[in-house]
Write a protein that holds these residues in place. Structure first.
Motif, short mmCIF file in Angstrom:
data_model
loop_
_atom_site.label_atom_id
_atom_site.label_comp_id
_atom_site.label_asym_id
_atom_site.label_seq_id
_atom_site.Cartn_x
_atom_site.Cartn_y
_atom_site.Cartn_z
N ARG A 1 4.81 9.71 -11.29
CA ARG A 1 4.02 8.56 -10.85
C ARG A 1 4.39 8.17 -9.42
N ILE A 2 5.70 8.19 -9.12
CA ILE A 2 6.14 7.85 -7.77
C ILE A 2 5.65 8.89 -6.77
N GLN A 3 5.69 10.17 -7.18
CA GLN A 3 5.19 11.22 -6.30
C GLN A 3 3.69 11.04 -6.05
N SER A 4 2.96 10.71 -7.13
CA SER A 4 1.52 10.48 -6.97
C SER A 4 1.24 9.28 -6.06
N LEU A 5 2.03 8.21 -6.22
CA LEU A 5 1.87 7.05 -5.36
C LEU A 5 2.19 7.39 -3.90
N ASN A 6 3.22 8.22 -3.72
CA ASN A 6 3.55 8.64 -2.35
C ASN A 6 2.42 9.45 -1.73
N GLU A 7 1.82 10.33 -2.54
CA GLU A 7 0.70 11.11 -2.03
C GLU A 7 -0.48 10.20 -1.69
N GLN A 8 -0.75 9.22 -2.58
CA GLN A 8 -1.83 8.28 -2.29
C GLN A 8 -1.52 7.46 -1.04
N LEU A 9 -0.23 7.09 -0.89
CA LEU A 9 0.16 6.33 0.30
C LEU A 9 -0.02 7.16 1.56
N ASN A 10 0.38 8.43 1.48
CA ASN A 10 0.20 9.31 2.64
C ASN A 10 -1.28 9.48 2.98
N THR A 11 -2.11 9.63 1.92
CA THR A 11 -3.54 9.75 2.16
C THR A 11 -4.11 8.48 2.79
N ALA A 12 -3.66 7.33 2.24
CA ALA A 12 -4.12 6.06 2.80
C ALA A 12 -3.67 5.88 4.24
N ASN A 13 -2.42 6.30 4.52
CA ASN A 13 -1.93 6.21 5.90
C ASN A 13 -2.74 7.10 6.84
N GLU A 14 -3.10 8.29 6.34
CA GLU A 14 -3.90 9.20 7.15
C GLU A 14 -5.28 8.60 7.42
N LYS A 15 -5.87 8.03 6.37
CA LYS A 15 -7.18 7.38 6.55
C LYS A 15 -7.06 6.20 7.51
N LEU A 16 -5.94 5.48 7.39
CA LEU A 16 -5.75 4.33 8.28
C LEU A 16 -5.60 4.77 9.72
N ARG A 17 -4.88 5.88 9.93
CA ARG A 17 -4.75 6.41 11.29
C ARG A 17 -6.11 6.84 11.83
N ASN A 18 -6.88 7.54 10.99
CA ASN A 18 -8.22 7.95 11.43
C ASN A 18 -9.11 6.75 11.72
N TYR A 19 -8.97 5.73 10.85
CA TYR A 19 -9.77 4.52 11.07
C TYR A 19 -9.35 3.83 12.37
N ALA A 20 -8.02 3.81 12.64
CA ALA A 20 -7.55 3.18 13.87
C ALA A 20 -8.09 3.91 15.10
N ILE A 21 -8.09 5.27 15.01
CA ILE A 21 -8.61 6.05 16.13
C ILE A 21 -10.10 5.77 16.32
N GLU A 22 -10.83 5.75 15.18
CA GLU A 22 -12.27 5.49 15.25
C GLU A 22 -12.54 4.08 15.77
N ALA A 23 -11.72 3.11 15.29
CA ALA A 23 -11.90 1.73 15.76
C ALA A 23 -11.64 1.63 17.25
N GLU A 24 -10.63 2.39 17.71
CA GLU A 24 -10.33 2.37 19.14
C GLU A 24 -11.50 2.96 19.94
N ARG A 25 -12.06 4.04 19.40
CA ARG A 25 -13.22 4.64 20.08
C ARG A 25 -14.40 3.68 20.11
N MET A 26 -14.63 3.02 18.96
CA MET A 26 -15.74 2.07 18.91
C MET A 26 -15.50 0.90 19.87
N ALA A 27 -14.22 0.46 19.93
CA ALA A 27 -13.91 -0.63 20.86
C ALA A 27 -14.16 -0.20 22.30
N GLU A 28 -13.77 1.06 22.60
CA GLU A 28 -14.03 1.56 23.95
C GLU A 28 -15.53 1.63 24.24
N THR A 29 -16.29 2.09 23.22
CA THR A 29 -17.74 2.16 23.40
C THR A 29 -18.34 0.78 23.60
N ARG A 30 -17.89 -0.19 22.77
CA ARG A 30 -18.39 -1.54 22.94
C ARG A 30 -18.04 -2.10 24.30
#
Length: 443
Positions: free
Chosen positions: A208-237
């Motif tokens: 369960r802890i391993q699964s949570l860690n994997e989910q956390l890593n996935t969420a962190n990766e999505k968060l990083r991608n979202y931050a990059i996309e948000a930064e790009r959108m902010a630059e575009t705006r």
């Protein structure tokens, strides 16, 4: 997971109950046997076969009951300390629990060592990390060495269980010995089941802890991608914002300058004094345009809005543009809204500015009427000119920027090109009706 933990808890309490039954059974058996020996007047022969005097019948019952109760109390308290992560208290309780376990076995003359498994169960449950592996191993070995009957009997003279069993006839002796073997075997089976459930629970917990860690890593990766996309959108705006600001500011200023220069070319020979005055107006317009560009780059509002209220800023812009271009611009309002936010004021100012610029640049208009009204908590701006108009208006850079600005305020834009060009903008106010200056002004 909760079902598994519940099963472990049930098995642990079952260990308590079963060992209590065995201890009290053996204590009762020894107490009853001693009573029978006393009644049958065979105490002399019984004492001659043992190496130490036994406890009395009541002492056996009291001693075993009290010591086992203390053992259960310490075991329960120890398990609660596991939740609090208090290592120092845990070690003290564990030592006391081991002592209580030995006292229980001593109370029944070491006839049953199954209670050791209760302490071992607590040791395994409290196992945490590599450092406690040594403590676990040493404690388990020490328990079995101390509990060994032969070693204990060297220091403490105790009465073996066989001495009590030998008082009965052969069939009864066989039944009693079989019962003792069954007690030991059944206690071991319960302990093994408990250990299996505990190991399965720990394994599932790791998964369960391993699964949570994997989910956390996935969420962190999505968060990083979202931050990059948000930064790009902010630059575009930001690029779009700067484009709108520079277009509105430079377009308005340059249009005003061009219109003024055209007027100067027409009057330079006939009226030099008027031309000189007109050139001064054009110079002031150019300076204001430069200041607006600088403030736009720095994310500041137009220069007029920085220095003046919205109403005064609009009138000044109208006067400057009228003087430079020769257009007649009229501003009408039934009432002037108060408590506008800065972003609302800037959008109103830019819409009026862009509309005037387009009327001069594209429509060649001579007259513009600007009307501000309020209906149902909506501020409505209508800007109508008498220029050439357009049968099929195409949304260009200026109209797109007006619509983008209004969308940020959840407003709306409409336009038509019949009989000149008309722009209609609506901005939600979402506040109370607070107005002043209920006079019609023109400029």
């Amino acid at each position: 997971m909760h079902i598994k933990i519940y099963s472990i808890t049930v098995m642990h309490y079952f260990l308590y109950i079963f060992n209590a039954i065995v201890v009290f059974f053996l204590a009762g058996f020894m107490s009853i046997t001693q009573t029978k020996i006393n009644i049958s007047m065979s105490a002399h022969s019984f004492l001659s076969s043992i190496s130490a005097p036994p406890f009395s019948a009541s002492e056996i019952i009291i001693f075993s009951s009290c010591s086992f109760s203390i053992l259960i109390f310490l075991s329960t308290f120890y398990r609660r300390c596991l939740l609090n992560q208090n290592n120092q208290r845990r070690y003290i309780l564990l030592a006391l629990e081991i002592c209580a376990c030995l006292i229980v076995m001593r109370s029944i003359n070491m006839a049953y060592d199954g209670v050791i498994l209760l302490v071992v169960a607590d040791l395994v449950s409290g196992y945490r990390g590599k450092n406690q592996r040594i403590i676990l191993t040493v404690a388990m070995l020490g328990l079995y060495l101390i509990a060994s009957y032969n070693l204990i009997d060297l220091r403490l003279k105790m009465i073996p269980l066989d001495a009590y069993i030998s008082y009965y006839d052969q069939p009864a002796q066989g039944i009693l010995k079989a019962a003792c073997n069954i007690f030991t075997s059944f206690n071991m089976i319960i302990f093994v089941i408990y250990m299996m459930l505990l190991v399965q629970n720990q394994h599932q917990e790791k998964e369960r802890i391993q699964s949570l860690n994997e989910q956390l890593n996935t969420a962190n990766e999505k968060l990083r991608n979202y931050a990059i996309e948000a930064e790009r959108m902010a630059e575009t705006r930001e690029r779009n914002r700067l484009a709108r600001e520079i277009h509105d500011t430079l377009g308005h200023a340059l249009t005003s300058i061009i219109a003024g220069l055209d007027a100067c070319l027409a009057t330079i020979d006939a009226a030099p004094a008027f031309t000189k005055k007109q050139l001064q107006v054009i110079s002031d317009t150019a300076r204001n345009g430069i200041n607006d560009v600088r403030r736009s780059v720095k994310k500041l509002r137009p220069d007029n809005l920085e220095r003046l209220p919205l109403k005064d800023a609009l009138y000044q812009m109208i006067r400057e543009f009228s003087s430079a271009s020769g257009m007649q611009i009229e501003l009408q309002h039934e009432c002037w809204p108060q408590n506008l936010r800065e972003d609302e004021e800037e959008v109103i100012y830019r819409i009026v500015q862009e509309s005037i610029t387009n009327a001069n640049r594209h429509g060649k208009a001579a007259h513009i009427l600007i009307t501000l009204t309020e209906e149902n908590n909506w501020l409505k701006i209508i800007i109508k000119d008498d220029g050439t108009g357009c049968e099929n208006p195409v949304k260009g850079f200026g109209l797109r920027h007006m619509q983008e600005r209004l969308m940020l305020l959840h407003g709306a834009l409409a336009y038509e090109g019949h009989g000149g060009f008309t722009i209609k903008a609506a901005i939600p106010l979402n506040r109370g009706d607070v107005y002043n200056d209920k006079n019609n002004d023109s400029g």
